[in-house]
Design an enzyme around this catalytic site. Structure first.
Site, PDB file in Angstrom:
ATOM      1  N   ASP A 282      -9.165  13.769  20.369  1.00  0.00           N
ATOM      2  CA  ASP A 282      -9.058  13.221  19.016  1.00  0.00           C
ATOM      3  C   ASP A 282     -10.408  13.041  18.340  1.00  0.00           C
ATOM      4  O   ASP A 282     -10.585  12.143  17.501  1.00  0.00           O
ATOM      5  CB  ASP A 282      -8.309  11.879  19.043  1.00  0.00           C
ATOM      6  CG  ASP A 282      -6.847  12.032  19.402  1.00  0.00           C
ATOM      7  OD1 ASP A 282      -6.276  13.087  19.082  1.00  0.00           O
ATOM      8  OD2 ASP A 282      -6.286  11.104  20.001  1.00  0.00           O
ATOM      9  N   ALA A 283     -11.369  13.877  18.676  1.00  0.00           N
ATOM     10  CA  ALA A 283     -12.714  13.730  18.114  1.00  0.00           C
ATOM     11  C   ALA A 283     -13.183  14.994  17.397  1.00  0.00           C
ATOM     12  O   ALA A 283     -14.353  15.102  17.052  1.00  0.00           O
ATOM     13  CB  ALA A 283     -13.707  13.361  19.216  1.00  0.00           C
TER      14      ALA A 283
END
Length: 291
Positions: free
Chosen positions: A235-236
């Site tokens: 999720d980055a």
């Protein structure tokens, strides 16, 4: 799932260029297109630092017989690329990117993508829906899209990903539309800047199986979603689009889930649309979006 080609796009091209910022770039490229008889219909640009950063330019243009003249245009760009340190991509709007959509049990984002393709708002072809559960097979069948059920367990994850890759083939884009599995670094490497995910805005504050209940218990007033490119770091990846909607103390947990579904549909569909229209340029950990 595909639709009838739009004849109005036959001669429409898109050119995205990046190079060190210096005077004359716009003049050079607009002149090059003019010499070929192209008409520029849209131009957007961004400089990371006018005193010596990176210059990014997106042009839309109409060139009669674009498909047959593409090689000529590419040769012209290649001739100036070295001197100006250009990197570029040229696409034809008539090309409809192929998309594979990965889902689990929630159907709201998949349904939004199907609707936008059918309505002509998203110029792409959904060629496969793949899921770790069988629940959404009827949704895919109703839209005429092949559905593939590939169960995933911790012990079979590598084999499941290999099977998924075999089933979807060499698609242009993979969309994780509420696919509740973490894909491996190897899977990410197969689709660099071509793998898009959606998640709610409660991360990392409210993790686990019931984030909406946790958010409700804390009195959260904003519900949002983030669409981003997937990288090995969870999720980055570079963010493409985000949106929020406000709730108040009267909202139940189910109210919040409903708002969350609405925001997720809008955010992911917008991100996918911008991607297939060549409006998103990755710049390290962030993106430039010519919306």
């Amino acid at each position: 799932m595909s639709t009838t080609p739009d004849p109005s796009t036959d001669d429409l091209g898109r050119l995205v260029v990046r190079c060190p910022d210096r005077p004359g770039i716009v003049h050079l490229l607009s002149g090059l297109l003019t010499e070929l008889g192209a008409n520029i219909t849209d131009s957007q640009q961004h400089s990371s630092d006018p005193s010596g950063g990176t210059f990014t330019l997106r042009l839309e243009f109409v060139l009669a017989g674009l498909a047959s003249r593409r090689a000529e245009l590419e040769a012209r760009l290649a001739a100036v690329a070295g001197e100006w340190e250009l990197t570029w991509r040229l696409t034809e709007a008539a090309h409809r990117p192929t998309v594979a959509v990965f889902v689990s049990r929630a159907d709201h984002v998949l349904q939004e993508l199907i609707y936008r393709v059918r309505a002509g708002d998203l110029r792409a072809d959904i060629v496969a829906v793949l899921s770790n559960h069988p629940d959404l097979a009827p949704v895919a069948a109703a839209a005429g899209i092949p559905f593939h059920h590939v169960p995933v367990t911790p012990a079979t994850k590598a084999d499941a990903e290999a099977r998924a890759l075999e089933l979807i083939g060499d698609v242009d884009l993979v969309v994780l539309a509420r696919y509740m599995q973490i894909v491996s670094a190897d899977f990410c490497s197969r689709f660099p800047e071509r793998l898009i995910n959606i998640h709610h805005s409660f991360l990392p504050a409210f993790v686990g199986a019931n984030p909406y209940q946790a958010a409700h218990d804390r009195g959260v007033k904003l519900i949002g979603a983030t669409a981003h490119y997937v990288t090995p770091e969870l999720d980055a990846g570079p963010i493409i689009e985000q949106e929020v909607a406000r709730v108040d103390h009267r909202a139940t947990v189910e109210d919040m889930r409903r708002v969350g579904r609405y925001v997720e549909r809008q955010v992911l569909a917008q991100a996918v649309t911008w991607h297939v229209e060549d409006r998103v340029i990755v710049e390290g950990p962030r993106t430039i979006v010519f919306a």
